[in-house]
Enzyme design. Structure first.
Site, PDB file in Angstrom:
ATOM      1  CG  ASN A   1     -11.767   3.895  -0.295  1.00 36.85           C
ATOM      2  OD1 ASN A   1     -12.676   3.967  -1.113  1.00 36.85           O
ATOM      3  ND2 ASN A   1     -11.740   2.973   0.645  1.00 36.85           N
TER       4      ASN A   1
ATOM      5  CG  HIS B   1      -2.254   0.580   1.035  1.00 37.79           C
ATOM      6  ND1 HIS B   1      -3.013   0.407  -0.104  1.00 37.79           N
ATOM      7  CD2 HIS B   1      -2.983   1.378   1.843  1.00 37.79           C
ATOM      8  CE1 HIS B   1      -4.144   1.062   0.030  1.00 37.79           C
ATOM      9  NE2 HIS B   1      -4.145   1.665   1.195  1.00 37.79           N
TER      10      HIS B   1
ATOM     11  CG  ASN C   1      -8.925   5.269   2.828  1.00 43.66           C
ATOM     12  OD1 ASN C   1      -8.310   4.801   1.873  1.00 43.66           O
ATOM     13  ND2 ASN C   1      -9.551   4.513   3.700  1.00 43.66           N
TER      14      ASN C   1
ATOM     15  CG  ASP D   1      -1.695   0.127  -3.378  1.00 38.94           C
ATOM     16  OD1 ASP D   1      -1.994   1.266  -2.973  1.00 38.94           O
ATOM     17  OD2 ASP D   1      -2.280  -0.893  -3.005  1.00 38.94           O
TER      18      ASP D   1
END
Length: 118
Positions: free
Chosen positions: A112, A19, A66, A91
């Protein structure tokens, strides 16, 4: 001038995760072009410098993935940068590891962080 934002999550808990690929790519760009990521401003860790003859701002939003749009919005306003001159590296779980996709537009899909930016 370009803003190049690498998305990730701050903190040791997320270090080493897929991530955070955006953070890792920014570290590589910074190292390759002698740009120090040493300022905290606009909810991001920043570095300013040049890639070739092009001025760039490298940014690692510190808002968590997010909410990356908060930081990118502030950076866009501060640097008065056109949307077309903002590059976002992140990613995408919908792509196989090692696959790179470059695109000028599109939806956020299931991401998100990109939804927040868009």
């Amino acid at each position: 001038m370009f803003i190049i934002a690498g998305l990730g999550n701050p903190g040791d808990k997320y270090h080493g995760s897929r991530h955070n690929i955006g953070f890792y790519v920014l570290d590589l760009l910074a190292e390759a072009h002698n740009i120090r990521l040493n300022k905290i401003k606009h909810k991001a860790l920043l570095g300013e410098g040049f890639i070739g003859d092009q001025k760039v701002v490298l940014a690692k939003p510190q808002t968590f993935m997010n909410n990356s749009g908060e930081s990118l919005f502030l950076l866009k306003q501060w640097y008065k940068t056109d949307i077309e001159r903002i590059i976002v590296i992140y990613d995408d779980i919908d792509l196989d590891p090692g696959v790179v996709r470059i695109r000028a537009s599109g939806s956020a899909g299931t991401h998100n962080g990109m939804r927040s930016i868009i």
